[in-house]
Design a protein around this motif. Structure first.
Motif, short mmCIF file in Angstrom:
data_model
loop_
_atom_site.label_atom_id
_atom_site.label_comp_id
_atom_site.label_asym_id
_atom_site.label_seq_id
_atom_site.Cartn_x
_atom_site.Cartn_y
_atom_site.Cartn_z
N SER A 160 0.84 -1.20 0.00
CA SER A 160 0.00 0.00 0.00
C SER A 160 0.87 1.24 0.00
O SER A 160 2.07 1.18 0.30
CB SER A 160 -0.91 0.01 1.23
OG SER A 160 -1.79 -1.10 1.23
N THR A 161 0.27 2.38 -0.32
CA THR A 161 1.03 3.63 -0.32
C THR A 161 1.57 3.92 1.08
O THR A 161 0.89 3.71 2.08
CB THR A 161 0.14 4.79 -0.81
OG1 THR A 161 0.94 5.97 -0.95
CG2 THR A 161 -0.99 5.07 0.17
N THR B 232 4.11 2.38 2.62
CA THR B 232 4.67 1.25 3.36
C THR B 232 6.19 1.09 3.18
O THR B 232 6.78 0.22 3.82
CB THR B 232 3.99 -0.07 2.95
OG1 THR B 232 4.06 -0.21 1.53
CG2 THR B 232 2.54 -0.08 3.39
N GLY C 107 2.77 1.42 -6.39
CA GLY C 107 1.48 1.07 -5.81
C GLY C 107 0.38 0.77 -6.80
O GLY C 107 -0.74 0.47 -6.39
N ASP D 57 4.22 -4.98 4.10
CA ASP D 57 2.94 -4.67 4.73
C ASP D 57 3.14 -3.95 6.05
O ASP D 57 4.15 -4.14 6.74
CB ASP D 57 2.15 -5.96 4.95
CG ASP D 57 0.73 -5.71 5.40
OD1 ASP D 57 0.12 -4.75 4.90
OD2 ASP D 57 0.23 -6.47 6.25
N THR E 23 -5.16 3.14 0.53
CA THR E 23 -4.45 2.02 1.16
C THR E 23 -5.35 0.80 1.28
O THR E 23 -4.90 -0.33 1.10
CB THR E 23 -3.90 2.40 2.55
OG1 THR E 23 -4.99 2.67 3.44
CG2 THR E 23 -2.99 3.61 2.47
N TYR E 24 -6.62 1.02 1.59
CA TYR E 24 -7.59 -0.09 1.68
C TYR E 24 -7.73 -0.77 0.31
O TYR E 24 -7.70 -2.00 0.21
CB TYR E 24 -8.96 0.42 2.13
CG TYR E 24 -9.09 0.68 3.61
CD1 TYR E 24 -9.00 -0.35 4.54
CD2 TYR E 24 -9.34 1.96 4.08
CE1 TYR E 24 -9.13 -0.11 5.90
CE2 TYR E 24 -9.47 2.22 5.44
CZ TYR E 24 -9.37 1.18 6.35
OH TYR E 24 -9.51 1.43 7.69
N GLN F 104 -5.68 -0.74 -2.26
CA GLN F 104 -4.44 -1.42 -2.65
C GLN F 104 -4.28 -2.73 -1.90
O GLN F 104 -3.87 -3.74 -2.47
CB GLN F 104 -3.24 -0.50 -2.39
CG GLN F 104 -3.19 0.71 -3.32
CD GLN F 104 -2.13 1.71 -2.89
OE1 GLN F 104 -1.93 1.95 -1.68
NE2 GLN F 104 -1.45 2.29 -3.84
N LEU F 105 -4.60 -2.70 -0.61
CA LEU F 105 -4.49 -3.91 0.20
C LEU F 105 -5.42 -5.00 -0.31
O LEU F 105 -5.04 -6.18 -0.40
CB LEU F 105 -4.82 -3.57 1.66
CG LEU F 105 -4.66 -4.69 2.69
CD1 LEU F 105 -3.24 -5.21 2.69
CD2 LEU F 105 -5.05 -4.17 4.08
#
Length: 368
Positions: free
Chosen positions: A83-84, A86, A172, A200, A283-284, A286-287
C-alpha cells in the motif's frame, strides 16, 4: 539517474528529460576510499605491508561489500508490492544496492513530469546512486495507459537484464503490475521468473504515518505545487491531475479572495483532511488488490511485515529496526530466488519469515 527510453513523442514532457546514471560504488572503490588515509601515514617496507593487510582484513570483517554476488542471473524479476506509504521505494533501493539492481517505477502518477511532492517521487539523494526508470518522463496531460506502461516496463527490464543487473519493479499501481505479468498471451511469464514481495504495515499504524506524511508534504509546499495544476475548467480524471492532493485543493483555490482569512483557513484545513482520508481509502483498495493477487495461480507473494519499523519511526534506532524487520528478510527471499532454478523454487513460509524478526519484537512492543 532516471531513464525513460523509447517513449512516443506525444507522451514525452517538454522540455525533454535528460537521463543520468550514477553507478553504485564497487567494493574495490569502497576499500580504496577507506584505506587511502591510512596509506598516507605508512609508506615504508615490511611495516607498511603488514599494516595494510591488517587494515583490509579489518575492513571486510566490519563492513562487507554491499553488493551481493549471486550466480549469474538470467530472466529474473523482483516485484515489490504494498500500500502507499509502506516503504516500497525504500525497500527497492535497499535491494538494488545489495543485488546490483535497477528500479522500475510502477506508480501510475509518478510516471508524469511535475508534482514531485504530491506524487511523492524519490529524490536523487534517496536514490543513493541506484538508476530508476519510468519516473517523471510523461507529459502531465498525456493519457498514459496500462498498455503504455507494459511496453515501457518490458523495454526497461530487457535493458537492465542485458547489462547483467537485477530489475526491481516497485510501485502502488497493482493493476499495472497485474497487466504486465499476466499479459494476454502469457509472454511475460514464459520469459521471466518472478519474485513477489509484499511489504505490509498494520493499517492503524500506516494511517498514522500517512497523516504525518501529508502534514510534512504541506510544509514542503504541497499547496503551492497543487496551485500550478489549478484550472477552473480542468479535468481531474486525466493525466497527473488524478493525483490525490490536486482535486482536493480545488475548492480552496476557487475561494480566492471571496472569503475572509478565517473562512479560507477552514477550507484549507478541510482540503488537507480530505487528502488524508482519500489516501487512507487508497491504502484499503491497494491492500484488497494485493490480497486478491496473492490468491491467484502463479502469484507466490511473500509477505514481509514492516509494522515495527513504523512504530519506531521517530526513534534513533528506526533505521536499525527497518533493517531487522524489512530489509534483511527481503534480502533472504531475493537471494533464495536468485539461487533457485525454475523447477525448484522453494521459499520459506511467510510465518517463518516473520518469525525471523521476532527476536526484536518484544523490545518493539515496549515502544509501541
Amino acid at each position: 539517474m532516471f531513464f525513460y527510453a523509447h517513449l512516443p513523442s506525444h507522451l514525452i514532457s517538454s522540455p525533454p528529460y535528460i537521463p543520468m546514471e550514477i553507478l553504485p560504488i564497487s567494493a574495490s572503490h569502497l576499500i580504496k576510499s577507506q584505506i587511502t588515509p591510512f596509506t598516507d601515514k605508512l609508506r615504508e617496507g615490511h611495516k607498511f605491508k603488514t599494516c595494510l593487510q591488517q587494515q583490509i582484513t579489518s575492513l571486510f570483517r566490519s563492513s562487507p561489500p554491499r553488493i551481493d554476488a549471486p550466480p549469474r542471473r538470467r530472466n529474473k524479476v523482483v516485484f515489490i508490492l504494498g500500500s502507499t506509504g509502506t516503504g516500497k521505494s525504500k525497500l527497492a533501493i535497499d535491494l538494488a544496492i545489495h543485488f546490483d539492481g535497477e528500479v522500475v517505477n510502477s506508480d501510475k502518477m509518478q510516471v508524469y513530469a511535475g508534482l514531485d511532492i504530491i506524487t511523492n517521487k524519490v529524490t536523487e539523494e534517496e536514490c543513493a546512486g541506484v538508476p530508476h526508470h519510468l519516473i517523471g518522463g510523461v507529459h502531465p496531460a498525456a493519457d498514459f495507459t496500462a498498455f503504455d506502461f507494459c511496453g515501457e516496463a518490458n523495454r526497461a527490464i530487457e535493458s537492465i537484464i542485458a547489462r547483467g543487473r537485477l530489475p526491481i519493479i516497485a510501485g502502488g499501481s497493482n493493476s499495472y503490475i497485474e497487466r504486465l505479468v499476466d499479459d494476454d498471451k502469457g509472454k511475460f511469464r514464459s520469459k521471466y521468473e518472478c519474485c513477489f514481495i509484499w511489504i505490509d504495515v498494520d493499517l492503524p499504524v500506516l494511517h498514522s504515518f500517512v497523516s504525518e506524511r501529508v502534514d510534512k508534504m504541506v510544509d514542503m509546499g504541497l499547496v503551492e505545487e497543487a496551485r500550478t495544476m489549478f484550472d477552473p475548467n480542468g479535468d481531474y480524471s486525466k493525466g497527473i491531475r488524478r493525483s490525490i492532493g490536486v482535486s482536493e485543493m480545488d475548492r480552496y483555490f476557487r475561494a480566492g479572495r471571496s472569503v475572509d482569512g478565517e473562512a479560507k483557513g477552514k477550507i484549507l484545513k478541510e482540503a488537507i483532511n480530505d487528502i488524508k482520508e482519500n489516501t487512507m481509502k487508497l491504502t484499503y483498495n491497494q491492500l484488497r488488490k494485493i490480497r486478491r493477487l496473492s490468491t491467484l495461480p502463479g502469484w507466490e507473494v511473500r509477505k514481509v511485515d514492516a509494522t515495527e519499523a513504523f512504530r519506531w519511526r521517530s526513534d534513533p534506532q528506526a533505521e536499525r529496526v527497518w533493517t531487522i524487520v524489512a530489509r534483511d528478510p527481503s534480502i533472504k527471499i531475493v537471494r533464495k530466488f536468485l539461487d533457485s532454478k525454475l523447477d525448484a523454487v522453494h521459499f520459506q513460509d511467510d510465518r517463518r519469515i516473520e518469525a525471523n524478526c521476532c527476536h526484536h519484537h518484544d523490545q518493539c512492543e515496549e515502544r509501541a
